[in-house]
Design a protein around this motif. Structure first.
Motif, mmCIF file in Angstrom:
data_model
loop_
_atom_site.group_PDB
_atom_site.id
_atom_site.type_symbol
_atom_site.label_atom_id
_atom_site.label_comp_id
_atom_site.label_asym_id
_atom_site.label_seq_id
_atom_site.Cartn_x
_atom_site.Cartn_y
_atom_site.Cartn_z
ATOM 1 N N TRP A 66 1.243 -8.483 -3.591
ATOM 2 C CA TRP A 66 1.879 -9.411 -2.670
ATOM 3 C C TRP A 66 3.354 -9.613 -3.017
ATOM 4 O O TRP A 66 3.728 -9.669 -4.191
ATOM 5 C CB TRP A 66 1.196 -10.775 -2.734
ATOM 6 C CG TRP A 66 -0.274 -10.769 -2.443
ATOM 7 C CD1 TRP A 66 -1.284 -10.451 -3.301
ATOM 8 C CD2 TRP A 66 -0.889 -11.077 -1.192
ATOM 9 N NE1 TRP A 66 -2.506 -10.546 -2.683
ATOM 10 C CE2 TRP A 66 -2.302 -10.936 -1.369
ATOM 11 C CE3 TRP A 66 -0.423 -11.459 0.057
ATOM 12 C CZ2 TRP A 66 -3.204 -11.164 -0.355
ATOM 13 C CZ3 TRP A 66 -1.329 -11.700 1.069
ATOM 14 C CH2 TRP A 66 -2.697 -11.543 0.869
ATOM 15 N N SER B 20 -5.289 -2.465 -1.310
ATOM 16 C CA SER B 20 -5.883 -1.266 -1.931
ATOM 17 C C SER B 20 -7.354 -1.520 -2.205
ATOM 18 O O SER B 20 -7.768 -2.659 -2.432
ATOM 19 C CB SER B 20 -5.157 -0.896 -3.222
ATOM 20 O OG SER B 20 -5.269 -1.932 -4.186
ATOM 21 N N GLY C 65 -4.633 -6.561 -3.491
ATOM 22 C CA GLY C 65 -3.322 -6.224 -2.961
ATOM 23 C C GLY C 65 -2.189 -6.601 -3.888
ATOM 24 O O GLY C 65 -2.360 -7.361 -4.840
ATOM 25 N N THR D 253 -0.314 -9.877 -7.876
ATOM 26 C CA THR D 253 -1.401 -8.933 -7.610
ATOM 27 C C THR D 253 -2.726 -9.673 -7.571
ATOM 28 O O THR D 253 -2.990 -10.544 -8.402
ATOM 29 C CB THR D 253 -1.451 -7.846 -8.701
ATOM 30 O OG1 THR D 253 -0.195 -7.158 -8.724
ATOM 31 C CG2 THR D 253 -2.561 -6.840 -8.416
ATOM 32 N N SER E 261 1.998 -7.683 6.891
ATOM 33 C CA SER E 261 2.905 -8.833 6.757
ATOM 34 C C SER E 261 2.416 -10.000 7.605
ATOM 35 O O SER E 261 1.699 -9.815 8.594
ATOM 36 C CB SER E 261 4.333 -8.464 7.178
ATOM 37 O OG SER E 261 4.402 -8.222 8.572
ATOM 38 N N LEU F 243 4.571 -10.087 2.393
ATOM 39 C CA LEU F 243 4.162 -8.685 2.492
ATOM 40 C C LEU F 243 3.053 -8.410 1.483
ATOM 41 O O LEU F 243 3.066 -8.955 0.376
ATOM 42 C CB LEU F 243 5.344 -7.748 2.219
ATOM 43 C CG LEU F 243 6.562 -7.869 3.153
ATOM 44 C CD1 LEU F 243 7.694 -6.986 2.657
ATOM 45 C CD2 LEU F 243 6.169 -7.503 4.575
ATOM 46 N N VAL F 244 2.105 -7.561 1.861
ATOM 47 C CA VAL F 244 1.052 -7.168 0.938
ATOM 48 C C VAL F 244 0.696 -5.710 1.187
ATOM 49 O O VAL F 244 0.638 -5.241 2.322
ATOM 50 C CB VAL F 244 -0.198 -8.069 1.100
ATOM 51 C CG1 VAL F 244 -0.795 -7.964 2.493
ATOM 52 C CG2 VAL F 244 -1.246 -7.723 0.045
ATOM 53 N N VAL F 245 0.516 -4.999 0.099
ATOM 54 C CA VAL F 245 0.021 -3.619 0.166
ATOM 55 C C VAL F 245 -1.422 -3.644 -0.328
ATOM 56 O O VAL F 245 -1.668 -3.849 -1.523
ATOM 57 C CB VAL F 245 0.869 -2.661 -0.686
ATOM 58 C CG1 VAL F 245 0.280 -1.250 -0.653
ATOM 59 C CG2 VAL F 245 2.311 -2.652 -0.190
ATOM 60 N N ALA G 223 -4.360 2.901 -1.951
ATOM 61 C CA ALA G 223 -3.509 1.934 -1.263
ATOM 62 C C ALA G 223 -3.457 2.211 0.230
ATOM 63 O O ALA G 223 -3.519 3.362 0.683
ATOM 64 C CB ALA G 223 -2.099 1.951 -1.847
ATOM 65 N N GLY G 224 -3.342 1.128 0.983
ATOM 66 C CA GLY G 224 -3.208 1.245 2.426
ATOM 67 C C GLY G 224 -1.795 0.923 2.867
ATOM 68 O O GLY G 224 -0.878 0.789 2.052
ATOM 69 N N GLY G 225 -1.618 0.806 4.169
ATOM 70 C CA GLY G 225 -0.301 0.477 4.687
ATOM 71 C C GLY G 225 0.054 -0.970 4.457
ATOM 72 O O GLY G 225 -0.807 -1.843 4.320
ATOM 73 N N SER G 226 1.352 -1.246 4.437
ATOM 74 C CA SER G 226 1.843 -2.601 4.205
ATOM 75 C C SER G 226 1.495 -3.508 5.384
ATOM 76 O O SER G 226 1.597 -3.111 6.549
ATOM 77 C CB SER G 226 3.363 -2.575 3.996
ATOM 78 O OG SER G 226 3.874 -3.875 3.850
#
Length: 234
Positions: A26, A57, A24, A35, A67, A53-55, A62-65
């Motif tokens: 961050w 993958s 992810g 990362t 928190s 927050l983290v996105v 990538a997925g949704g954010s």
């Protein structure tokens, strides 16, 4: 995943879990970008509290954010004041309520410790929030002469109501009282309970002069004898 709240000064880690070894991007509360599959803080500070927050993958997808909010709390060290130990006596150091898992520098555990010598006494414990804290008490030794009454007025006014010794340079204070005819009328530990002008059988004694023998037993096994007399006035 993470555990909140976090004690200030303690480490914590945020990590992604799931199939496919997710990683992810961050974002910390201060805006720092990191990362990787996890984010580690070696020693939490107040500024580390807030929203992370983290996105995530997996394999470049990538997925949704996501928190999480981390609360950083301040440890609450116990109030353990420096104090004085009367030479020959004992003293109990006590942690306030709410602290647990206490371990003292002597190796003893529990929220109280009874000591018979001066020195530096340290303790570590968990505060009411679960944070590990520590405190130190400097114990100095002083000579404490006992104050022995020469008059007892057991009238309930709070003044000279009995022959009782406060904590001092002894662990027990064995008192024996005789009337003027040499009859033993009372005996007991004056450090635990007072002679209040009553016979050992509970009957009130008459006014007059009474004679006593007092043996102060010290923590090292030695004893200090005292003799004297006092007036009983109702």
């Amino acid at each position: 995943n993470a555990t909140s709240p976090v004690c200030m000064g303690a480490p914590f880690e945020l990590w992604l879990s799931g199939t496919g070894d997710p990683t992810g991007a961050w974002a910390t509360p201060e805006g720092t970008l990191i990362t990787g599959p996890s984010l580690s803080i070696s020693s939490a500070e107040a500024s580390d509290g807030g929203e992370y927050l983290v996105v995530p993958s997996i394999g470049g997808c990538a997925g949704g954010s996501l928190s999480i909010t981390i609360e950083v709390i301040s440890p609450q060290p116990p109030a353990l004041a420096d104090t004085v130990l009367c030479e020959g006596g004992s003293l109990t150091l006590v942690l306030p309520g709410g602290y647990s898992n206490a371990v003292w520098s002597t190796g003893a555990s529990g929220n109280t410790i009874t000591i018979t010598s001066g020195g530096t006494y340290a303790v570590t414990a968990a505060d009411p929030s679960g944070c590990m804290v520590s405190a130190v008490s400097e114990v100095t030794v002083a000579g404490c002469d006992p104050h022995l009454p020469n008059v007892i007025t057991p009238n309930g006014d709070g003044w000279n109501d009995g022959f009782k010794l406060p904590p001092g340079g002894y662990v027990s204070a064995m008192l024996r009282v005789w009337n003027r005819w040499g009859q033993l009328v009372w005996e007991g530990d004056a450090a635990k309970g007072a002679f209040r002008g009553d016979h050992q059988n509970g009957e009130p004694l008459s006014d007059g002069t009474y004679y006593y023998e007092l043996l102060l037993n010290r923590a090292d096994g030695s004893a200090m004898p005292y003799t004297g007399y006092f007036s009983l006035l109702r």
